[in-house]
Write a protein that holds these residues in place. Sequence first.
Motif, short mmCIF file in Angstrom:
data_model
loop_
_atom_site.label_atom_id
_atom_site.label_comp_id
_atom_site.label_asym_id
_atom_site.label_seq_id
_atom_site.Cartn_x
_atom_site.Cartn_y
_atom_site.Cartn_z
N PRO A 1 2.63 76.73 -66.56
CA PRO A 1 1.21 76.53 -66.36
C PRO A 1 0.42 76.05 -67.46
N GLU B 1 -5.57 78.58 -66.18
CA GLU B 1 -5.70 80.07 -65.48
C GLU B 1 -7.27 80.02 -65.00
N LYS C 1 -4.76 83.58 -61.50
CA LYS C 1 -3.68 82.82 -61.03
C LYS C 1 -3.51 81.76 -61.70
N VAL C 2 -2.15 81.45 -61.74
CA VAL C 2 -1.64 80.21 -62.56
C VAL C 2 -0.91 79.26 -61.61
N SER C 3 -0.80 78.21 -61.65
CA SER C 3 0.04 77.07 -61.00
C SER C 3 0.98 76.38 -61.73
N TYR C 4 2.11 76.50 -61.32
CA TYR C 4 3.18 75.48 -61.77
C TYR C 4 3.48 74.24 -61.04
N ASN D 1 2.71 80.32 -50.91
CA ASN D 1 1.98 79.85 -52.05
C ASN D 1 2.24 78.48 -52.56
N TRP E 1 3.18 72.13 -56.01
CA TRP E 1 2.40 72.93 -56.82
C TRP E 1 2.76 74.51 -56.06
N THR F 1 1.22 78.33 -56.58
CA THR F 1 0.32 79.27 -57.52
C THR F 1 0.64 80.73 -57.19
N LYS G 1 -0.77 85.64 -62.60
CA LYS G 1 -0.69 85.17 -64.15
C LYS G 1 0.30 85.99 -64.64
#
Length: 308
Positions: free
Chosen positions: A151, A154, A158-161, A187, A208, A210, A213
């Motif tokens: 990620p 932020e 939350k964070v997204s890969y 997610n 993606w 989510t 974090k």
Amino acid sequence: MLLLQVLIVTSTWSYGYSQITLLQTPLSVTRPVSKSARMSCKISGFDFNSNYIHWYRQSPGAAPERILYVRLASVTMDTGFDSKRFEAVNDDSTSTSNLRVHQLTREDAATYYCAAWDTSSGIKYFGTGTKLVVSDIQAKFDSTKIQVLPPSTEQDGKVSYMCLIQDFYPNVIKVTWEVDKKNVEENAVHEEIWDPDTNQQLYSMSSWLTVDKNSNKNYRCKYQHESKEGSRPIESPDTSVVSQTTESCINKPENGTTLSTDITDSFMHRTAYLIYIVLLLKSTTYYVIVLFFIYRMQSPIKHRGKKP
């Protein structure tokens, strides 16, 4: 099309103490004109020998049409289909029905569905579907063109890969996310498959995930394609991009050299982040447009009742 989607939903159904399932493999079959294609449908949850197995074809933009139905060793063809080109064989030992299409033509390019007719309940259950691609281009999937980026932003805790998959053909692929071999699709958001505008007709896509974090779980991007399937872990931000695949899909050259170089990896990493930024900008643009139209809609309400 809506009718078929409703029917496909019934591909798994609780009936009594069993669950009827129809699992088709592979996701797609790519063959040139005049060759043969084979697809399978494994059925569980009901008496395979006592019920009818049907095969349907849905051409692009057309309604599904039944090709044939089979019970035991007896095959009945529907009108308009040649028994010399369409062949169905049931394997009682594995509860699997196999469909073969011979002497392929361009018109055979379609999605094929198996279906099980449960005579005890009068319900027909459909399979997951197999897409037949009639093309001179061979199926391709390069596992070195997969990246699962750590990620970079932020928001709201939350964070997204992002899982970026490039240069595959045909454009039929299944991508899921998992952790500890458990699915975490609730997610995940999958972007549409896009064509990078090359003469090789190679496709790309991104997915993606989510999560919180503070999550320290080892998420993996799992992929399934006609040519290859496997999974990829999240790459460490402290190391350079290294091609990693599961043991079931590692390709080692005969001369012992590696398949990628530092230059290629660096280029792929920069390209992935560029696409990452473009997608974020696109989402922001959509957000601004929606706010603008909401403002325009509310303005007449505020002035309503005022004299000019």
